[in-house]
Motif scaffolding. Structure first.
Motif, PDB file in Angstrom:
ATOM      1  N   GLN A 172       0.791  -1.231   0.000  1.00 30.63           N
ATOM      2  CA  GLN A 172       0.000   0.000   0.000  1.00 30.63           C
ATOM      3  C   GLN A 172       0.825   1.284   0.000  1.00 30.63           C
ATOM      4  OE1 GLN A 172      -2.688  -0.308   3.351  1.00 30.63           O
ATOM      5  NE2 GLN A 172      -3.456  -2.307   2.706  1.00 30.63           N
ATOM      6  N   ALA A 173       2.056   1.222   0.486  1.00 31.33           N
ATOM      7  CA  ALA A 173       2.859   2.445   0.610  1.00 31.33           C
ATOM      8  C   ALA A 173       3.413   2.874  -0.743  1.00 31.33           C
ATOM      9  CB  ALA A 173       4.002   2.218   1.597  1.00 31.33           C
ATOM     10  N   PRO A 174       3.566   4.171  -0.977  1.00 32.55           N
ATOM     11  CA  PRO A 174       4.205   4.645  -2.211  1.00 32.55           C
ATOM     12  C   PRO A 174       5.641   4.117  -2.298  1.00 32.55           C
ATOM     13  CG  PRO A 174       3.118   6.445  -1.054  1.00 32.55           C
ATOM     14  CD  PRO A 174       3.114   5.289  -0.117  1.00 32.55           C
ATOM     15  N   GLY A 175       6.021   3.649  -3.463  1.00 34.59           N
ATOM     16  CA  GLY A 175       7.379   3.151  -3.652  1.00 34.59           C
ATOM     17  C   GLY A 175       7.621   1.764  -3.104  1.00 34.59           C
ATOM     18  N   ALA A 176       6.569   1.041  -2.753  1.00 31.79           N
ATOM     19  CA  ALA A 176       6.710  -0.317  -2.218  1.00 31.79           C
ATOM     20  C   ALA A 176       5.964  -1.296  -3.113  1.00 31.79           C
ATOM     21  CB  ALA A 176       6.183  -0.402  -0.792  1.00 31.79           C
ATOM     22  N   LEU A 177       6.516  -2.501  -3.237  1.00 32.51           N
ATOM     23  CA  LEU A 177       5.965  -3.464  -4.191  1.00 32.51           C
ATOM     24  C   LEU A 177       6.236  -4.884  -3.721  1.00 32.51           C
ATOM     25  CD1 LEU A 177       4.695  -3.651  -7.131  1.00 32.51           C
ATOM     26  CD2 LEU A 177       7.053  -3.884  -7.945  1.00 32.51           C
ATOM     27  N   VAL A 178       5.285  -5.775  -3.998  1.00 38.06           N
ATOM     28  CA  VAL A 178       5.448  -7.209  -3.751  1.00 38.06           C
ATOM     29  C   VAL A 178       5.442  -7.916  -5.098  1.00 38.06           C
ATOM     30  CG1 VAL A 178       4.385  -9.270  -2.759  1.00 38.06           C
ATOM     31  CG2 VAL A 178       4.416  -7.145  -1.454  1.00 38.06           C
ATOM     32  N   LEU A 179       6.399  -8.821  -5.315  1.00 36.85           N
ATOM     33  CA  LEU A 179       6.547  -9.546  -6.579  1.00 36.85           C
ATOM     34  C   LEU A 179       6.564 -11.050  -6.337  1.00 36.85           C
ATOM     35  CD1 LEU A 179       9.441  -7.629  -8.414  1.00 36.85           C
ATOM     36  CD2 LEU A 179       7.007  -7.495  -8.937  1.00 36.85           C
ATOM     37  N   SER A 180       6.147 -11.797  -7.358  1.00 37.47           N
ATOM     38  CA  SER A 180       6.260 -13.254  -7.321  1.00 37.47           C
ATOM     39  C   SER A 180       6.167 -13.795  -8.743  1.00 37.47           C
ATOM     40  CB  SER A 180       5.162 -13.884  -6.457  1.00 37.47           C
ATOM     41  OG  SER A 180       5.244 -15.305  -6.509  1.00 37.47           O
ATOM     42  N   GLU A 181       6.850 -14.899  -8.993  1.00 42.51           N
ATOM     43  CA  GLU A 181       6.706 -15.568 -10.284  1.00 42.51           C
ATOM     44  C   GLU A 181       5.561 -16.574 -10.253  1.00 42.51           C
ATOM     45  OE1 GLU A 181       9.960 -18.162 -11.442  1.00 42.51           O
ATOM     46  OE2 GLU A 181      10.531 -18.430  -9.348  1.00 42.51           O
ATOM     47  N   HIS A 182       4.928 -16.733  -9.085  1.00 39.08           N
ATOM     48  CA  HIS A 182       3.835 -17.691  -8.929  1.00 39.08           C
ATOM     49  C   HIS A 182       2.483 -16.986  -8.992  1.00 39.08           C
ATOM     50  CE1 HIS A 182       6.900 -20.560  -7.742  1.00 39.08           C
ATOM     51  NE2 HIS A 182       7.332 -19.709  -6.850  1.00 39.08           N
ATOM     52  N   PRO A 183       1.470 -17.609  -9.587  1.00 40.37           N
ATOM     53  CA  PRO A 183       0.148 -16.990  -9.678  1.00 40.37           C
ATOM     54  C   PRO A 183      -0.444 -16.723  -8.303  1.00 40.37           C
ATOM     55  CG  PRO A 183       0.319 -18.882 -11.151  1.00 40.37           C
ATOM     56  CD  PRO A 183       1.517 -18.924 -10.268  1.00 40.37           C
ATOM     57  N   PRO A 184      -1.342 -15.756  -8.195  1.00 42.93           N
ATOM     58  CA  PRO A 184      -2.021 -15.502  -6.922  1.00 42.93           C
ATOM     59  C   PRO A 184      -2.661 -16.778  -6.380  1.00 42.93           C
ATOM     60  CG  PRO A 184      -2.494 -13.752  -8.482  1.00 42.93           C
ATOM     61  CD  PRO A 184      -1.755 -14.803  -9.251  1.00 42.93           C
ATOM     62  N   GLY A 185      -2.632 -16.897  -5.076  1.00 47.29           N
ATOM     63  CA  GLY A 185      -3.194 -18.072  -4.418  1.00 47.29           C
ATOM     64  C   GLY A 185      -2.220 -19.202  -4.218  1.00 47.29           C
ATOM     65  N   THR A 186      -1.030 -19.135  -4.806  1.00 49.66           N
ATOM     66  CA  THR A 186      -0.053 -20.203  -4.660  1.00 49.66           C
ATOM     67  C   THR A 186       0.490 -20.211  -3.231  1.00 49.66           C
ATOM     68  OG1 THR A 186       0.622 -19.975  -6.972  1.00 49.66           O
ATOM     69  CG2 THR A 186       2.129 -21.146  -5.500  1.00 49.66           C
ATOM     70  N   PRO A 187       0.390 -21.338  -2.514  1.00 49.89           N
ATOM     71  CA  PRO A 187       0.908 -21.376  -1.141  1.00 49.89           C
ATOM     72  C   PRO A 187       2.429 -21.417  -1.121  1.00 49.89           C
ATOM     73  CG  PRO A 187       0.114 -23.540  -1.796  1.00 49.89           C
ATOM     74  CD  PRO A 187      -0.239 -22.610  -2.918  1.00 49.89           C
ATOM     75  N   ALA A 188       3.000 -21.016   0.008  1.00 46.08           N
ATOM     76  CA  ALA A 188       4.456 -21.065   0.175  1.00 46.08           C
ATOM     77  C   ALA A 188       4.914 -22.519   0.280  1.00 46.08           C
ATOM     78  CB  ALA A 188       4.855 -20.298   1.432  1.00 46.08           C
ATOM     79  N   ARG A 189       5.966 -22.856  -0.456  1.00 45.99           N
ATOM     80  CA  ARG A 189       6.540 -24.199  -0.426  1.00 45.99           C
ATOM     81  C   ARG A 189       8.054 -24.093  -0.345  1.00 45.99           C
ATOM     82  NH1 ARG A 189       2.681 -26.220  -5.335  1.00 45.99           N
ATOM     83  NH2 ARG A 189       0.781 -26.509  -4.108  1.00 45.99           N
ATOM     84  N   PRO A 190       8.721 -25.007   0.368  1.00 47.14           N
ATOM     85  CA  PRO A 190      10.183 -24.919   0.538  1.00 47.14           C
ATOM     86  C   PRO A 190      10.940 -24.819  -0.777  1.00 47.14           C
ATOM     87  CG  PRO A 190       9.276 -26.556   2.028  1.00 47.14           C
ATOM     88  CD  PRO A 190       8.144 -26.136   1.137  1.00 47.14           C
ATOM     89  N   ALA A 191      10.483 -25.533  -1.803  1.00 46.43           N
ATOM     90  CA  ALA A 191      11.214 -25.534  -3.080  1.00 46.43           C
ATOM     91  C   ALA A 191      11.169 -24.184  -3.783  1.00 46.43           C
ATOM     92  CB  ALA A 191      10.639 -26.617  -3.993  1.00 46.43           C
TER      93      ALA A 191
END
Length: 373
Positions: free
Chosen positions: A191-210
């Motif tokens: 939400q903050a100006p100049g801040a961003l979250v990125l991922s190569e995985h589609p939304p909804g993908t759970p966190a996995r060790p690999a």
């Protein structure tokens, strides 16, 4: 190629990031050039989608992506050709074909420095993480990390508190908060100006060790250098350090006591050639040249000096017809700087550099491209 095409390519069976990079580097025509170059299973899947999208399983993932993107103005899908695509990622052997983004894309406009370290920093390590991040952010640098516990989270919170830019690369979907205890930090990052979250995985993908080791290649790939604050000898941060070196990026480490187990990894990195970082100035002294492509132009840019010197007496630069060749010198120059200086696309630069390399006029070294003659 448009967003749908990139989503389709990313969903093709048997096509990982490395194979897609090898294919797209040749810039085949869309879609027939891709169909001719893809392995049979992937080509069949792509042809079915092109001819009968309603019968293709690729269309379901594309529809889901479109639905997510249309739900808010702060949702983005980045790919080659997108105005905000980070050109530094094109230097990786396996860049993500697409990047899901949530937040302010302006975070990607400045020079990036990756800050990584242990999830259990000492009090001194925590102070260093906050202090370095605050100083980087105040000087216009974007702090890139993974929103993990410990050094990652402390550094990104400090960058936010300084009103600077920060990018968090996740090992899950951008709409998944991991770790859950970082909910407040996640909300600021999205939400903050100049801040961003990125991922190569589609939304909804759970966190996995690999996913986390591969996440690390994006953190270091987005950055001109990587700074390790504290790390044990078996820390996951050393994976990021190795990736940074493999990507031809600068690696920095903070020294620490030989009696501090959390400093053992950094001491090992320093023993093996990492640059000692006593303060932010040590880092910027090494990276200042590469940051010229991002920071506001000074009256006499550092990066302009090498262009005025030619080692070929009968071909002075002012008469050089090739702008890309003219922008190169004996000092390694990153491709993102070449893109800015020549006003060419990344693809055009890469193709021209390949031709010049085959002609024996340029070569790729750690840190970028150099002119041979």
């Amino acid at each position: 190629m448009d967003t749908n095409a990139w989503l389709a390519l990313a969903a093709l069976p048997g096509m990982g990031a490395h194979r897609l990079k090898t294919l797209t580097d040749h810039a085949p025509d869309w879609p027939w050039g891709f169909l001719a170059a893809l392995p049979a299973p992937a080509a069949s899947a792509l042809r079915l989608w092109l001819d009968h999208p309603d019968k293709s399983p690729l269309q379901a993932s594309i529809d889901a992506a479109r639905q997510w993107l249309e739900a808010g103005p702060d949702r983005h899908l980045l790919h080659r050709g997108h105005p905000a695509w980070p050109a530094l990622l094109d230097e990786l052997p396996d860049p993500p074909p697409v990047l899901w983004a949530l937040g302010d894309l302006a975070a990607l406009s400045g020079p990036g420095i990756a800050m990584v370290g242990t999830r259990k920093p000492t009090a001194d390590g925590g102070r260093n993480a906050r202090g370095f991040a605050n100083d980087f952010a105040s000087r216009g640098w974007c702090v890139v990390s993974g929103m993990a516990l410990g050094v990652d989270g402390l550094a990104q919170q400090a960058a936010l508190d300084a009103g600077g830019a920060t990018v968090a690369v996740l090992g899950c979907g951008v709409d998944v908060i991991y770790p859950a205890s970082h909910r407040a930090l996640y909300q600021q990052l999205t939400q903050a100006p100049g801040a961003l979250v990125l991922s190569e995985h589609p939304p909804g993908t759970p966190a996995r060790p690999a996913y986390f080791p591969r996440r690390n290649r994006i953190i270091t790939g987005l950055s001109l250098g990587t700074l390790v604050i504290e790390a044990t000898e078996k820390s996951g941060s050393l994976v990021s350090a190795r990736l940074a070196l493999e990507q031809g990026r600068e690696l920095f480490a903070l020294p620490g006591s030989i009696h501090n187990v959390q400093a053992a990894g950094c001491l090992s990195l320093l023993r093996n050639g990492a640059t000692l970082a006593r303060g932010v100035d040590d880092v910027l002294e090494e990276l200042g040249h590469w940051a010229e492509a991002y920071l506001p132009r000074r009256a006499e840019p550092q990066a302009a000096a090498p262009v005025q010197i030619s080692s070929v007496p009968d071909a002075p630069l002012e008469r050089e017809p090739d702008a890309l060749l003219a922008a190169l010198s004996t000092t390694p120059t990153p491709i993102d700087w070449l893109v800015q200086q020549t006003a060419q696309s990344v693809s055009e630069c890469q193709q021209r550099l390949l031709m010049l390399e085959l002609d024996g006029r340029v070569a790729q070294q750690a840190g970028g491209w150099v002119r041979l003659r």
